[in-house]
Design an enzyme around this catalytic site. Sequence first.
Site, PDB file in Angstrom:
ATOM      1  CD  GLU A 285       1.119 -10.017  -0.598  1.00  0.00           C
ATOM      2  OE1 GLU A 285       1.589 -10.206   0.532  1.00  0.00           O
ATOM      3  OE2 GLU A 285       1.617  -9.223  -1.413  1.00  0.00           O
TER       4      GLU A 285
ATOM      5  CG  ASN B  43      -3.701  -7.194  -4.891  1.00  0.00           C
ATOM      6  OD1 ASN B  43      -3.645  -7.083  -6.123  1.00  0.00           O
ATOM      7  ND2 ASN B  43      -2.808  -6.632  -4.083  1.00  0.00           N
TER       8      ASN B  43
ATOM      9  CG  HIS C  12       5.600  -6.899  -7.229  1.00  0.00           C
ATOM     10  ND1 HIS C  12       5.720  -5.531  -7.187  1.00  0.00           N
ATOM     11  CD2 HIS C  12       4.596  -7.211  -6.376  1.00  0.00           C
ATOM     12  CE1 HIS C  12       4.836  -5.030  -6.338  1.00  0.00           C
ATOM     13  NE2 HIS C  12       4.131  -6.028  -5.838  1.00  0.00           N
TER      14      HIS C  12
ATOM     15  CD  GLU D 111       0.712  -4.710  -4.713  1.00  0.00           C
ATOM     16  OE1 GLU D 111       1.882  -4.996  -4.414  1.00  0.00           O
ATOM     17  OE2 GLU D 111      -0.252  -4.921  -3.959  1.00  0.00           O
TER      18      GLU D 111
ATOM     19  CG  ASP E 261       7.708  -3.230  -8.765  1.00  0.00           C
ATOM     20  OD1 ASP E 261       7.576  -4.452  -8.994  1.00  0.00           O
ATOM     21  OD2 ASP E 261       7.815  -2.783  -7.613  1.00  0.00           O
TER      22      ASP E 261
HETATM   23  C1  XIL Z   1       4.916  -2.460   0.425  1.00  0.00           C
HETATM   24  C2  XIL Z   1       5.161  -0.977   0.573  1.00  0.00           C
HETATM   25  O1  XIL Z   1       5.330  -0.392  -0.687  1.00  0.00           O
HETATM   26  C3  XIL Z   1       6.383  -0.752   1.432  1.00  0.00           C
HETATM   27  O2  XIL Z   1       6.582   0.632   1.662  1.00  0.00           O
HETATM   28  C4  XIL Z   1       6.229  -1.473   2.758  1.00  0.00           C
HETATM   29  O3  XIL Z   1       7.408  -1.339   3.513  1.00  0.00           O
HETATM   30  C5  XIL Z   1       5.936  -2.935   2.524  1.00  0.00           C
HETATM   31  O4  XIL Z   1       4.796  -3.067   1.689  1.00  0.00           O
HETATM   32  N1  XIL Z   1       2.529  -6.315  -1.911  1.00  0.00           N
HETATM   33  C6  XIL Z   1       1.569  -5.460  -1.432  1.00  0.00           C
HETATM   34  C7  XIL Z   1       1.941  -4.100  -1.012  1.00  0.00           C
HETATM   35  O5  XIL Z   1       0.368  -5.802  -1.475  1.00  0.00           O
HETATM   36  O6  XIL Z   1       1.100  -3.607  -0.005  1.00  0.00           O
HETATM   37  C8  XIL Z   1       3.393  -4.038  -0.580  1.00  0.00           C
HETATM   38  O7  XIL Z   1       3.718  -2.680  -0.290  1.00  0.00           O
HETATM   39  C9  XIL Z   1       4.274  -4.615  -1.664  1.00  0.00           C
HETATM   40  C10 XIL Z   1       3.941  -6.066  -1.905  1.00  0.00           C
END
Ligand code: XIL
Length: 575
Positions: free
Chosen positions: A320, A364, A401, A437, A439
């Site tokens: 990020e 990422n 996401h 990631e 969802d």
């Molecule tokens: C999230 C975790 O799932 C949570 O438990 C935590 O509170 C915050 O981070 N992008 C990412 C992940 O790269 O590491 C993040 O994970 C979600 C967004």
Amino acid sequence: MIATSLKLPPKKLACLTSLAALCLWPLSASAQATNLVTNGTFDSGVADPWWGAASTSTDNPADKSLAVTDGRLCVTMTAGGKNPWDVSLGLSGLALEANKYYRIQFSASADVDRTIKFKTGFGDKPYTDYFIKTIPISTTPKDFDFTYLNLRNDPMTQFQFQIGSMAGVVCVDNISITEVAAPVLQPYVTPSVTGQPLKSRPNVVKFGTAVDTPIFLSSPLHDQIVAGEFNMITPANSMKMNLIQPTQGVFDFTDTDALVTWANQNGLEFRGHPLVWHTQAPGWLTGGTFTKDQMVAIMYAHIDALMGRYKLPYWDVVNEAVDEANLAQGYRSTFWYNTIGPEFIDLAFQRARMDDPNAKLFYNDYNIEQLGNPKADRVFQMVQDLKNRGIPIDGVGLQGHYFVTPDGGTSGLPDMQAIRDNMKRYADLGLEVHITECDLRIGKPLDDNKLALQTAFYRDLLQVCVDAPNCSHFTVWGLSDIDSWVPSTFKDYDYAHLWDSNFMPKPGYQEMTKVMAKYNADGTPVGGGSTGASTDSGGCSFQPAKAPRSAAASLLLLGVFGAGLARRRKRARAS
Ligand code: XIL
């Protein structure tokens, strides 16, 4: 102990928990199990040795008073601070041992609905929560019952409720912590309508899920589903810098070691996540003043320590580093960027390659899935530049996401063709893409329409990855709704995952297994026919291209994807 509360034997009490899954555990708490909590019933009318603490910070002041009322310990807060930890109720000096299972039981209620946390953790510095759970409580006292595997030898453990973030009254009762035997489960049987778990076609796509430490340590059913359905795990939090390097130069590998060992034992790949990120960074780093050279040294030391200890197939080296707010600048303003400059990215990848030449190194990010999206285009340009300058990068993690709005709106759903096109341009650069990631969070309340959108989303995005020769992994960010990062991050959203809060698979899971059932184990389509895959993408397909590729592009592709071209898939080089 409140006079009206049920005094059931431990076996029955276990099934009163909101976590139905735990009822599957053959509970082995013997009659002799010693309750480590002294005065957990408050029968004597005093709170001691329980203590309360409240934040004194001027930003989020809190206050508390403790009293035993009707046989329960109640904390009254006229101010609750901003965070759960701004008011805590704790017990110090419990002796917990590593690799033993402990069962934590209590009842809790509040004057209004609210969310609290409970946890075990070191009582001393560096302060570490090592088992922490978020639970909703309400006016009716509710019994909670969790058994977890404790990983640390700690004669001075603190057990704590974190009850802050708003004023009110929280009461607890019947608190016990006892050592119990390891749980045993029945063998796993996939609920897939195809008879095949998701993981059964690794030559087509490998599936991953994020795994968070508390659920991993406390739900054998969760772990069984992960091992039964997935090919890879990503640590949801345990590798983040605040947890793994809480004090400069002092690493706590305990949680990640346990996850890596378990993954190895179960034949799962492990994705390292993340090495260099601005979020979930330790206070010593974010609050410190460092020169550029010092910051580079800190970054190198962190990368060296993690990559030295864990030999993993994939690492999210930089996470990020671009955001929408700073597109003109090109990079997100973070302590890494602001102190080192944009070359922090080059340096991180070069260091990672030096530390482990066999690992695949990824950039990422989120909102970078679709060609045409300004952030996605900026990241592509950045990655292209890295590649052109010979910076060692192997792939890009598309977080994936997405969301359906509370009113059912679809503005948060992707344009699948734009994702295909994006994957294709990375393939042309010779880079892999992984969905890292995924969802789809749903704006509350849940309804059939929203669920149908989620089902189609998971099915279609998987097909996009299947069709792209450079997309070998599809990772979801958490297994089930019971352990979701969504509700605490996006307050109007929930229901994002493939399993529900009772660990029942959702339609999205079943549709994904149907996508996978279209392929043979070697990656060829079943029956040799069409898979229903879109071929008009211009695609990330190495089937004869509609438009001829340039000779240079073809050579590059052959070099990168070589022997796998004849088959649909890519697994040989991905593992
Ligand atoms: C999230 C975790 O799932 C949570 O438990 C935590 O509170 C915050 O981070 N992008 C990412 C992940 O790269 O590491 C993040 O994970 C979600 C967004």
